[in-house]
Design an enzyme around this catalytic site. Structure first.
Site, PDB file in Angstrom:
ATOM      1  N   ASP A 154      -5.557 -31.198  43.787  1.00 29.13           N
ATOM      2  CA  ASP A 154      -4.168 -30.964  44.200  1.00 29.13           C
ATOM      3  C   ASP A 154      -4.173 -30.875  45.728  1.00 29.13           C
ATOM      4  OD1 ASP A 154      -1.375 -30.024  44.330  1.00 29.13           O
ATOM      5  OD2 ASP A 154      -1.610 -29.581  42.207  1.00 29.13           O
TER       6      ASP A 154
ATOM      7  N   HIS B 161      -4.258 -33.960  47.439  1.00 29.73           N
ATOM      8  CA  HIS B 161      -2.885 -34.346  47.742  1.00 29.73           C
ATOM      9  C   HIS B 161      -2.522 -34.168  49.211  1.00 29.73           C
ATOM     10  CE1 HIS B 161      -1.607 -33.757  43.239  1.00 29.73           C
ATOM     11  NE2 HIS B 161      -2.566 -34.652  43.402  1.00 29.73           N
TER      12      HIS B 161
END
Length: 431
Positions: free
Chosen positions: A242, A269
């Site tokens: 993430d 991310h």
């Protein structure tokens, strides 16, 4: 003003000063490892959480050292003024048993609509001058089957996503309130959920830390400072499933005076702000970063259910490659969100930012909340296009290429500042 450090093994000296620009107000230097310990623990059999906890409590104000070897453990609570020193070869390994981490509700290791029913492996609450240091490793075992169940923590998280529920999983390190917290050189791996979360902290230093978790491990953010002032994150290597870093500012308050210096990101991310920005984010410096294969690169995300003011953010000397969205600034993170907390981003400076291809997105909320950006030495491949709405660009002397549609300005000078910037992810044998 000098912040008091009371023990001889304090890893660094923190000095406050008034900055002229966005950044941590402290002068932060590289921490050092302790030279002595109050107690040195040796590896044993079974759950050693009680042994480690007793040593931390006994050595309040001093250092507990874990010698090389494996220490299986449930949740630990940190006292004030205390250092946990993981020697090279030491492994603090979370036992994948939801019963150990349950908060008393019985929901840890299940899916519901609440979430947050698990205690973290390491909890630092209302504790100043605390540190986790050394060349050892802390492993959350997110990919191991949960005891008494048929799936891993990460499989539970994926199932929750499909069922529109919330997974109850432990985080690795959670810091609630406190001052002068330091993480230095440790390797953090395989957290079931976020790796490092700081909330309402005054003075957070993360230096030389390695975070290593598979890219398909859902909701495994690397480092998330929220409602926290005076943060330095430096010389880290992060690959995860993430956000590599996510600066947050929700109901508990704003996050300000942040320095993110000389870090390397891989899977993940990206370098994110949000999605909670309703507390306000300001005075952030991101300097000397590589983002090698992250989905988003430099990212700010929010929406009307959690939006607020993000201002005075500088990205400087940044190298990106193989990113889907190397610049990713948007105000509709959840397109179906409802509320009146409007995201507004202004005072964003991109200086010496170089990338390959991908989507360059700058979408402000509306004509009354225009996004304000300055591009100064921004270089992407010629076929790259900007996607913009409600955005106002200033092209500084360093130029930009490509230019957003309808914007004029100089092209950046020739050259490739990123030719030698990317480095391999460090393996265990390098320490």
């Amino acid at each position: 003003m000098t912040l008091r450090l009371t023990r001889l093994t304090a890893p660094l000296l923190l000095l406050l000063a008034t900055p002229a620009t966005a950044q941590d107000r402290r002068t932060v230097t590289e921490p050092t490892l302790p030279t002595t310990a109050c107690v040195t623990l040796q590896p044993g059999q079974g759950n050693q959480a009680r042994e480690v906890q007793q040593a931390l409590d006994k050595c309040k104000g001093h250092t507990v050292k874990l010698a090389a070897g494996r220490y299986d453990s449930g949740p630990l609570e940190f006292p004030i003024d205390t250092t946990l020193w993981l020697d090279k070869g030491a492994l603090l390994s979370a036992i994948p048993d939801p019963r150990l981490f349950d908060d008393g509700t019985g929901a840890c290791g299940t899916i519901d609509q609440r979430g947050h029913a698990c205690r973290p492996l390491i909890h630092i609450a209302d504790a100043s001058n605390t540190s986790i240091v050394g060349d050892g490793e802390i492993d959350g075992n997110g990919g191991q089957p949960m005891i008494g169940k048929t799936e891993t923590w990460w499989q539970l998280a994926r199932r929750a996503q499909k069922e529109n529920g919330k997974q109850n999983l432990p985080r690795l390190i959670v810091i609630d309130r406190g001052r002068n917290v330091t993480l230095y050189r440790v390797r953090l791996a395989n957290s079931p959920n976020f790796h490092v979360v700081a909330n309402r902290v005054q003075g957070l230093t993360v230096w030389g830390v390695i975070i290593d978790t598979p890219e398909d491990a859902r909701n495994t953010d690397g480092i998330d400072p929220g409602a926290t002032d005076d943060v330095t994150i430096a010389h880290t290597f992060i690959r995860t499933g993430d956000d590599n870093i996510a600066i947050k500012a929700g109901k508990t308050g704003g996050t300000r005076y942040v320095s993110i210096l000389d870090n390397h990101f891989y899977a993940g991310h990206g370098m994110s702000i949000g999605s909670e920005t309703n507390g306000g984010v300001a005075h952030v410096l991101v300097r000397g970063m590589t983002l090698d294969g992250t989905t988003s690169g430099l990212r700010i995300k929010s929406d009307v259910s959690r939006g607020g003011l993000v201002e005075d953010v500088t990205y400087e000397n940044i190298c990106l490659r193989d990113n889907k969205r190397p610049i990713d600034l948007y105000t509709a993170y959840d397109a179906g969100a409802k509320g009146d907390l409007i995201p507004h981003y202004r005072g964003l400076v991109f200086r010496n930012v170089t990338g390959t291809t991908g989507r360059l997105i700058a979408n402000g909320f509306d004509a009354r909340h225009v996004m304000e950006l300055t591009l100064d030495g921004v270089r992407f491949a010629a076929e790259t296009k900007w996607e913009t709405i409600n955005a106002r660009f200033t092209i500084a002397a360093g130029g930009a290429s490509p230019l957003p549609e309808g914007v004029t300005g100089a092209a950046p000078p020739a050259g490739n500042q990123c030719a030698n910037a990317f480095v391999p992810f460090p393996q265990r044998s390098q320490r």
